[in-house]
Motif scaffolding. Structure first.
Motif, PDB file in Angstrom:
ATOM      1  N   ASP A 278       0.791  -1.867  -0.047  1.00  0.00           N
ATOM      2  CA  ASP A 278      -0.240   0.232  -0.107  1.00  0.00           C
ATOM      3  C   ASP A 278       0.470   1.522   0.173  1.00  0.00           C
ATOM      4  O   ASP A 278       0.395   2.481  -0.666  1.00  0.00           O
ATOM      5  CB  ASP A 278      -0.668   0.300   1.298  1.00  0.00           C
ATOM      6  CG  ASP A 278      -1.965  -0.588   1.473  1.00  0.00           C
ATOM      7  OD1 ASP A 278      -2.449  -1.319  -0.124  1.00  0.00           O
ATOM      8  OD2 ASP A 278      -2.739  -1.706   2.037  1.00  0.00           O
ATOM      9  N   PHE A 282       0.322   4.830  -2.470  1.00  0.00           N
ATOM     10  CA  PHE A 282       0.214   6.140  -1.881  1.00  0.00           C
ATOM     11  C   PHE A 282       1.274   6.650  -2.289  1.00  0.00           C
ATOM     12  O   PHE A 282       0.899   8.204  -2.815  1.00  0.00           O
ATOM     13  CB  PHE A 282       0.615   6.299  -0.745  1.00  0.00           C
ATOM     14  CG  PHE A 282      -1.398   5.551   0.307  1.00  0.00           C
ATOM     15  CD1 PHE A 282      -2.266   6.954   0.122  1.00  0.00           C
ATOM     16  CD2 PHE A 282      -0.990   5.093   1.323  1.00  0.00           C
ATOM     17  CE1 PHE A 282      -3.735   6.082   0.761  1.00  0.00           C
ATOM     18  CE2 PHE A 282      -1.771   4.430   2.035  1.00  0.00           C
ATOM     19  CZ  PHE A 282      -3.385   4.814   1.320  1.00  0.00           C
ATOM     20  N   LEU A 301      -5.732   4.367  -5.990  1.00  0.00           N
ATOM     21  CA  LEU A 301      -6.437   5.238  -4.651  1.00  0.00           C
ATOM     22  C   LEU A 301      -7.843   4.183  -4.004  1.00  0.00           C
ATOM     23  O   LEU A 301      -7.559   3.472  -3.358  1.00  0.00           O
ATOM     24  CB  LEU A 301      -7.096   6.348  -4.288  1.00  0.00           C
ATOM     25  CG  LEU A 301      -5.537   7.145  -3.828  1.00  0.00           C
ATOM     26  CD1 LEU A 301      -6.038   8.450  -3.632  1.00  0.00           C
ATOM     27  CD2 LEU A 301      -4.859   6.803  -2.514  1.00  0.00           C
ATOM     28  N   ARG A 315      -5.075   7.895   5.377  1.00  0.00           N
ATOM     29  CA  ARG A 315      -4.778   8.341   4.189  1.00  0.00           C
ATOM     30  C   ARG A 315      -5.504   8.475   2.931  1.00  0.00           C
ATOM     31  O   ARG A 315      -5.520   9.646   1.989  1.00  0.00           O
ATOM     32  CB  ARG A 315      -3.534   7.241   4.259  1.00  0.00           C
ATOM     33  CG  ARG A 315      -2.492   7.366   4.964  1.00  0.00           C
ATOM     34  CD  ARG A 315      -1.545   6.338   5.035  1.00  0.00           C
ATOM     35  NE  ARG A 315      -0.192   6.994   3.983  1.00  0.00           N
ATOM     36  CZ  ARG A 315       0.766   6.032   3.777  1.00  0.00           C
ATOM     37  NH1 ARG A 315       0.809   5.881   4.114  1.00  0.00           N
ATOM     38  NH2 ARG A 315       2.013   7.201   2.713  1.00  0.00           N
ATOM     39  N   LYS A 316      -6.194   7.566   2.763  1.00  0.00           N
ATOM     40  CA  LYS A 316      -6.958   7.299   1.467  1.00  0.00           C
ATOM     41  C   LYS A 316      -7.814   8.969   1.581  1.00  0.00           C
ATOM     42  O   LYS A 316      -8.041   9.265   0.964  1.00  0.00           O
ATOM     43  CB  LYS A 316      -7.712   6.129   1.446  1.00  0.00           C
ATOM     44  CG  LYS A 316      -7.931   5.036   0.979  1.00  0.00           C
ATOM     45  CD  LYS A 316      -8.317   3.954   0.567  1.00  0.00           C
ATOM     46  CE  LYS A 316      -9.019   4.842  -1.365  1.00  0.00           C
ATOM     47  NZ  LYS A 316      -9.439   3.155  -0.913  1.00  0.00           N
ATOM     48  N   MET A 319      -6.429  12.020   0.731  1.00  0.00           N
ATOM     49  CA  MET A 319      -5.527  11.633  -0.537  1.00  0.00           C
ATOM     50  C   MET A 319      -6.933  12.603  -1.375  1.00  0.00           C
ATOM     51  O   MET A 319      -6.702  13.304  -2.353  1.00  0.00           O
ATOM     52  CB  MET A 319      -5.728  10.785  -1.196  1.00  0.00           C
ATOM     53  CG  MET A 319      -3.673   9.985  -1.016  1.00  0.00           C
ATOM     54  SD  MET A 319      -2.726  11.291  -1.311  1.00  0.00           S
ATOM     55  CE  MET A 319      -2.718  10.992  -3.506  1.00  0.00           C
TER      56      MET A 319
END
Length: 483
Positions: A278, A282, A301, A315-316, A319
């Motif tokens: 992952d 990212f 993503l 984090r997703k 983003m």
């Protein structure tokens, strides 16, 4: 015995077939010669015929299951094949059988192999008792000193690791494993020039050593030597089969050379090589976002499964906010960012990102409140501290800004940039002596920074000390400066 000696000699010369013939001749004379049996296996290993090597090894283990040397050999073979779990089992059996040995050599090998296989599996604490026993049993043996150094490396005892490794290199100057580990020690402890020296020696002697190339490339990237890192990695990425770590380093080297397209392609290949990584996804998504390729970024993503990790989920979501900001959709970004602290109330970074978006939308007071919330969760959050200090400075509240920057300096004392900002604020407050002190301290931390040097020299001139100003400029690395 003579035929076995011939086999050993042939094997040492790289003549695997001739070695095997010699070992088999020895076995025709003495069928129960375990060492010749192991020699046959070694000859297959030398030819990279690992299937045949394993087949013969199984036969030897069945016939000589009470021989610790045979189990030690099995452990070494499985270590070479990267099967460290099986190697661990082999070495444990060798260790059990070596208890009754009058000679310590077999036990030393078993202890070293067991500790190494545990380190390779990340079981660092489990390895430590075997390293301790090694040091007690044979403190000056090469395996003992090397594994003691590895233990020190694992626990970040850099000075101790260097002592062991330098002693190894004093006795065995060309020991590449010790050189490589010493290079890694210097890299982790920040001695980049020393790291480059040792790792360059390993790569020169062993051009095919991928781990050494990776460590050297990492060292060069940290030294801002993107071109050299790019050249170093090129042989690894020019063909098929480069691993994800190499491709990640190649991407960083390309970015250092401002070649974003190549960096994207390397990361794409890295994701293909390691689809469960992952972190690589990212990085690829962020780089695509930077390049304005938002749809591709969103597609990458979408392939990240965040169901099992709150960190990955955050984090997703972050983003998504950054994607909207990169497209100039500030109100969309703001609405998305407002949901972050609700969904992740214990995340200081969620409040920081909200604060940044609020500032971009002109909501300075709301942004400051978000940064304060971040600091309440994480008093050492550097971004939140920086933004609050910057807000105070922009508003002209220099005393408050200076106090915040001093707090940053207290928490991060090696930040020369903080001293530079404090010097700038001191000048705005017409406190020349304080500004000089800050610039001097900044220059001590970053002696190559010409901006600090010139600013300090100008302040000396401003106060009429031309001689001091010239001395400051001439003390620059490489000499010279602005006169």
């Amino acid at each position: 015995v003579l035929s076995r000696i011939h086999g050993d000699a042939y094997l040492g010369m790289g003549e695997a077939k001739l070695a095997r013939d010699a070992y088999q001749k020895a076995l025709s004379i003495q069928p129960d010669d375990a060492q010749s049996q192991l020699g046959v296996i070694s000859s297959y290993v030398a030819e990279q015929n690992f299937g045949q090597a394993r087949s013969v090894l199984d036969q030897v283990l069945a016939a000589y299951g009470d021989n610790p040397s045979v189990w030690g050999f099995a452990g070494r073979l499985n270590s070479q094949l990267g099967d460290y779990q099986t190697a661990e089992s082999n070495f444990r059996r060798a260790l059990e059988l070596s208890d009754a040995e009058t000679s310590g050599g077999t036990r030393v090998e078993a202890l070293a192999g067991l500790a190494n296989s545990l380190y390779e599996q990340g079981a660092n604490d489990a390895a430590q008792p075997y390293v301790d026993e090694l040091l007690e049993l044979a403190p000056n043996a090469l395996p003992s000193m090397f594994l003691a150094a590895r233990s020190a490396f694992v626990y970040e005892a850099w000075d101790l690791a260097q002592q062991y490794l330098q002693e190894i290199l004093r006795i065995y100057p060309d020991n590449r494993r010790a050189q490589m580990l010493l290079g890694a020690v210097h890299l982790q402890s920040g001695s980049l020039e020393q790291a480059e020296m040792y790792l360059s020696s390993v790569v020169a002697a062993q051009p095919g050593n991928i781990s050494a190339r990776q460590l050297l490339a990492e060292t060069q990237l940290q030294q801002q030597k993107g071109g050299e890192a790019n050249q170093l990695l090129r042989p690894l990425v020019s063909g098929d089969g480069a691993d994800a770590r190499t491709l990640q380093l190649a991407a960083r080297a390309s970015l250092a050379l401002e070649n974003v397209d190549d960096a994207i392609e390397y990361l794409k290949e890295g994701v293909e090589q390691d689809p469960s990584n992952d972190e690589l996804k990212f990085q690829l998504a962020a780089l695509l976002l930077q390049a304005g390729r938002n749809a591709e970024s969103e597609e990458v993503l979408s392939r990240i499964d965040a169901s099992g990790s709150e960190d990955v989920a955050y984090r997703k979501d972050a983003m998504v906010v950054l994607s909207a900001m990169s497209q100039g959709k500030l109100l969309v970004a703001l609405e998305a960012a407002k949901g972050l602290p609700v969904k992740y109330p214990e995340s200081a970074n969620a409040f920081v990102l909200l604060g940044i978006v609020q500032l971009r939308n002109g909501q300075t007071n709301d942004g400051a409140a978000s940064f304060q919330s971040a600091i309440a969760l994480d008093p050492a959050n550097l971004l939140a501290l920086q933004y609050l200090a910057g807000i105070d400075e922009a508003k002209g509240d220099l005393d408050s800004a200076s106090a915040r920057y001093r707090e940053i300096l207290e928490r991060y004392p090696t930040g020369d940039w903080t001293l530079g900002v404090l010097a700038r604020i001191a000048l705005r407050q017409e406190n020349v002596e304080a500004a000089k002190g800050y610039f001097q301290r900044a220059l001590e931390l970053a002696p190559d920074n010409n901006d600090y040097r010139v600013a300090l020299a100008r302040l000396e001139r401003r106060e009429g000390d031309e001689t001091e100003a010239v001395e400051i400029l001439e003390a620059a690395p490489g000499g010279g400066g602005e006169h």
